[in-house]
Design a protein around this motif. Structure first.
Motif, PDB file in Angstrom:
ATOM      1  N   VAL A 138       0.828  -1.208   0.000  1.00 58.06           N
ATOM      2  CA  VAL A 138       0.000   0.000   0.000  1.00 58.06           C
ATOM      3  C   VAL A 138       0.864   1.260   0.000  1.00 58.06           C
ATOM      4  N   ALA A 139       1.969   1.232   0.713  1.00 56.26           N
ATOM      5  CA  ALA A 139       2.827   2.424   0.750  1.00 56.26           C
ATOM      6  C   ALA A 139       3.422   2.696  -0.636  1.00 56.26           C
ATOM      7  N   VAL A 140       3.792   1.636  -1.351  1.00 54.62           N
ATOM      8  CA  VAL A 140       4.345   1.815  -2.703  1.00 54.62           C
ATOM      9  C   VAL A 140       3.250   2.317  -3.651  1.00 54.62           C
ATOM     10  N   SER A 141       2.058   1.743  -3.546  1.00 57.96           N
ATOM     11  CA  SER A 141       0.954   2.146  -4.429  1.00 57.96           C
ATOM     12  C   SER A 141       0.573   3.618  -4.191  1.00 57.96           C
ATOM     13  N   MET A 142       0.563   4.036  -2.933  1.00 54.58           N
ATOM     14  CA  MET A 142       0.230   5.435  -2.626  1.00 54.58           C
ATOM     15  C   MET A 142       1.321   6.377  -3.126  1.00 54.58           C
TER      16      MET A 142
END
Ligand code: PEP
Ligand code: MG
Length: 445
Positions: A138-142
């Motif tokens: 999720v951190a990479v996608s955000m």
């Protein structure tokens, strides 16, 4: 970050286009490097922070939030399970980002967030992101979403509006001012008592109301209980056990701050998984209630208090309870599925079909990627269900969800109390967007 004029985003209320693939207005990007770090969240537990550098030298950051009252069907976080931080370290997730994920994402062209998110899911290879960890993904996608907004030359919320085909809207904030359940040390079974300024006309006014009522409540809690102890989301956590006592405190605080209950309504998140005894039985305020008695109990509260929305009134597997409640009050009360749907488009569609609820909570890390979050919102809208964008009880100062709620135009957000840095980061970002774009409407629709 640029605050350029919004690109063409389609008609008001248009169906989000995310599920059909990347919209044509995406601009491609190349990731030069991906770094990750273990940082602390608002509860003092480790979480993942990412810095994504593009080939133009720009850096785009994001941090993963973390829930405490998590649903059984959520995407799974990676935790080290070693001795450090009681097993809650995220160094494996960090290593996964700098190793496998960086190797997959860097030095190639990405034409849109969906392709990038799909690559992350494929790389993980599990249905619930259990291998690399939803906190890593999720951190990479955000961060990648921020990078796409950057190369598109628009603010994040504008890029999100372009992705989803939505009309940007300033949302009604839901301030969680009294905490119980898994978020507090008191005996209050219900997790969240929120105030929602539905009857005001701007984000600025709504945040002011939230702050004034919060402080009126603080005085009452100090006077009556000689404490101003807080729960995880910054709401007060006085030693009370009965939801009725909490609701009385809220109504008194709304009025003491000079507002009416037409202007400021109440929203509840009982988070019923936390007081479910299984088999459709519940323990509330020291009483054992079966699902029918719990429907009666909520119906009584709805008659006595200005409650407009109830989230997770029943356990995530008590489908019969959800249906009974929907039959009884679904035409007049917003009923929100959180643990029930876990931001999963397929579960939301099933809920619409089986009449479990008329609204879905939206948490990016429950499903793990930004494009699947768009899909969840699309599924809700296709079925005339409302959406409320949500923080997690463990947060950082990352304000991604403020842009998410404006850009998807869903009209509702909850981000905890109007206090504490990690909560107000989101409300402050909302006010900042409104000041720059005063033409944006405030409200549910
Ligand atoms: C919630 O249940 O809505 C919530 C925000 O709590 P958590 O993040 O602990 O799941
Ligand atoms: Mg909830």
């Amino acid at each position: 970050m640029s605050e350029a004029t919004a690109p063409q985003t389609g008609q008001p209320g248009a169906t989000p286009s995310g599920a059909a693939g990347d919209p044509p207005n995406d601009v491609g990007l190349t990731i030069a490097s991906l770094r990750a770090e273990q940082v602390l969240d608002s509860r003092g537990w480790p979480t993942v922070s990412v810095a994504l550098t593009l080939d133009d030298g720009s850096v785009h950051e994001a941090s993963a939030p973390a829930g405490a009252s998590t649903g059984a069907f959520e995407a799974v976080e990676s935790r080290d399970e070693g001795e450090e931080f009681s097993g809650r370290g995220v160094l494996k997730a960090v290593a996964g980002i700098e190793g496998e994920i960086a190797a997959r994402l860097t030095d190639r062209r990405w034409d849109g967030i969906r392709a990038l998110d799909d690559a992350l899911r494929d790389l993980d290879g599990t249905p619930n992101l259990a291998r690399l960890g939803a906190n890593a993904v999720v951190a990479v996608s955000m961060a990648a979403s921020r990078a796409f907004a950057h190369v598109s030359g628009v603010a994040l919320y504008e890029w999100i509006a372009a992705q989803t085909g939505a009309q940007p809207l300033m949302p009604v904030p839901h301030f969680n001012v009294l905490n119980g359940g898994a978020h507090a040390a008191n005996d209050l079974d219900f997790q969240e008592f929120m105030i929602a300024p539905l009857g005001l006309v701007s984000e600025e006014q709504a945040v002011r109301a939230g702050s004034e009522i919060y402080h009126a409540l603080q005085s009452a809690v100090r006077d009556e209980f000689h404490t101003a102890g807080l729960g995880d989301e910054g709401g007060f956590a006085p030693p009370i056990a009965n939801p009725v006592q909490a609701l009385d405190l809220l109504v008194a605080a709304i009025e003491a701050a000079g507002y009416t209950t037409d202007q400021v309504k109440i929203a509840l998140d009982p988070a019923a998984n936390g007081f479910s005894l299984g088999d459709g039985n519940y323990q509330v305020g020291g009483r054992r209630l079966d699902r029918r008695e719990l429907v009666d109990y909520y119906d009584g509260l709805l008659g006595d208090y200005p409650i407009w929305s109830i989230e997770d009134g029943f356990a995530e597997d008590d489908f019969e309870g959800w249906q009974l409640m929907f039959d009884r009050v679904g035409s007049s009360t917003q009923l929100v599925g959180d643990d029930l749907y876990v931001t999963d488009a397929a579960r939301i569609r099933e809920g619409a079909e089986k009449h479990y609820s008329n609204a879905a909570l939206i948490k990016v890390n429950q499903i793990g990627t930004v494009s699947q979050t768009f899909d969840a919102i699309a599924a809700a809208r296709e079925n005339d269900m409302a959406c409320m964008v949500s923080h997690r009880s463990g947060e950082t100062i990352d304000a991604f969800i403020a842009d998410l709620v404006v850009g998807t135009g869903v009209g509702q957000i909850k981000s905890g109390a109007p206090a504490r840095g990690e909560r107000v980061a989101k409300y402050n970002r909302l006010m900042s967007i409104e000041r720059r774009q005063p033409q944006l409407q405030y409200g549910l629709h």
